[in-house]
Write an enzyme that holds these catalytic residues in place. Sequence first.
Site, PDB file in Angstrom:
ATOM      1  N   THR A 140       8.726   0.446 -12.282  1.00 48.69           N
ATOM      2  CA  THR A 140       8.890  -0.804 -13.012  1.00 48.69           C
ATOM      3  C   THR A 140       7.530  -1.447 -13.277  1.00 48.69           C
ATOM      4  O   THR A 140       6.547  -1.184 -12.581  1.00 48.69           O
ATOM      5  CB  THR A 140       9.774  -1.802 -12.241  1.00 48.69           C
ATOM      6  N   GLY A 166       0.780  -1.235   0.000  1.00 48.10           N
ATOM      7  CA  GLY A 166       0.000   0.000   0.000  1.00 48.10           C
ATOM      8  C   GLY A 166       0.808   1.278   0.000  1.00 48.10           C
ATOM      9  O   GLY A 166       0.289   2.340   0.360  1.00 48.10           O
ATOM     10  N   LYS A 167       2.076   1.219  -0.437  1.00 44.35           N
ATOM     11  CA  LYS A 167       2.936   2.414  -0.403  1.00 44.35           C
ATOM     12  C   LYS A 167       2.351   3.574  -1.200  1.00 44.35           C
ATOM     13  O   LYS A 167       2.391   4.717  -0.750  1.00 44.35           O
ATOM     14  CB  LYS A 167       4.331   2.095  -0.965  1.00 44.35           C
ATOM     15  N   LYS A 220       9.147   9.495  -7.800  1.00 44.97           N
ATOM     16  CA  LYS A 220       9.282   8.044  -7.976  1.00 44.97           C
ATOM     17  C   LYS A 220      10.585   7.818  -8.723  1.00 44.97           C
ATOM     18  O   LYS A 220      10.669   8.056  -9.940  1.00 44.97           O
ATOM     19  CB  LYS A 220       8.099   7.490  -8.780  1.00 44.97           C
TER      20      LYS A 220
END
Length: 238
Positions: free
Chosen positions: A41, A14-15, A37
């Site tokens: 990826t 849940g970052k 960010k």
Amino acid sequence: MSVLVVTGTGTEVGKTVVTAAVAAAARAAGRSVAVLKPAQTGVAAGEPGDVAEVLRLAGGVTTAELARFPEPLAPGTAARRAGREPVGPDAIARAARELAASHDLVLVEGAGGLLVRLDEKGSTLADAAVLLGAPVLVVCQAGLGTLNATALTAEALRARGLDCAGVVIGSWPAVPDLAMRCNLADLPESAGAPLLGALPEGAGTLPPDDFRAVARGWLAPELHGTWDAARFEAAQRG
């Protein structure tokens, strides 16, 4: 704190939604916010990544993505397989400092856990946090196994002289089990840092206006919110 690094005890904890909630709460408190960010990826060119999701939910934030690699792998591995230069700690620190020059708060959201490799040298998000002298917010799971993962992450932070700003539970279910309820009291001890929030399960599916309206209620005052750990724990006991 002008820069706050957001990491997780693993993947899918849940970052991104927690990052969005912190951004929304800070904006509600009148802060200007940027979200960085370093390496996205598993997302193809043209597809929305994590910073797009933060912008959608929190609104009104500056976003930056330093690199994007298509395969859903650790950033260092994904960069190597794509034949591209990885994003190392120096580049992350430089970008965060540039954003901090014009924003009250910069949130740096990592990929996976704290020690996921960024490059062939074995650099990690922790190395970037050291260069920045920034505190690290740890996002964890609610249930069984989270105490060990949180303790390991906190130990890695302490070994590098990094400050753990606190812990936020990334997804709290409507009907928590016994382990989850007990973890509310045990997580601060495992982390050596306070529990600073718990986001309800499915928080990221809320309409953006609703998300922004209630985000402060999921986070403690240290993160510009109104959430109280003792009151939350008591409520979960029934």
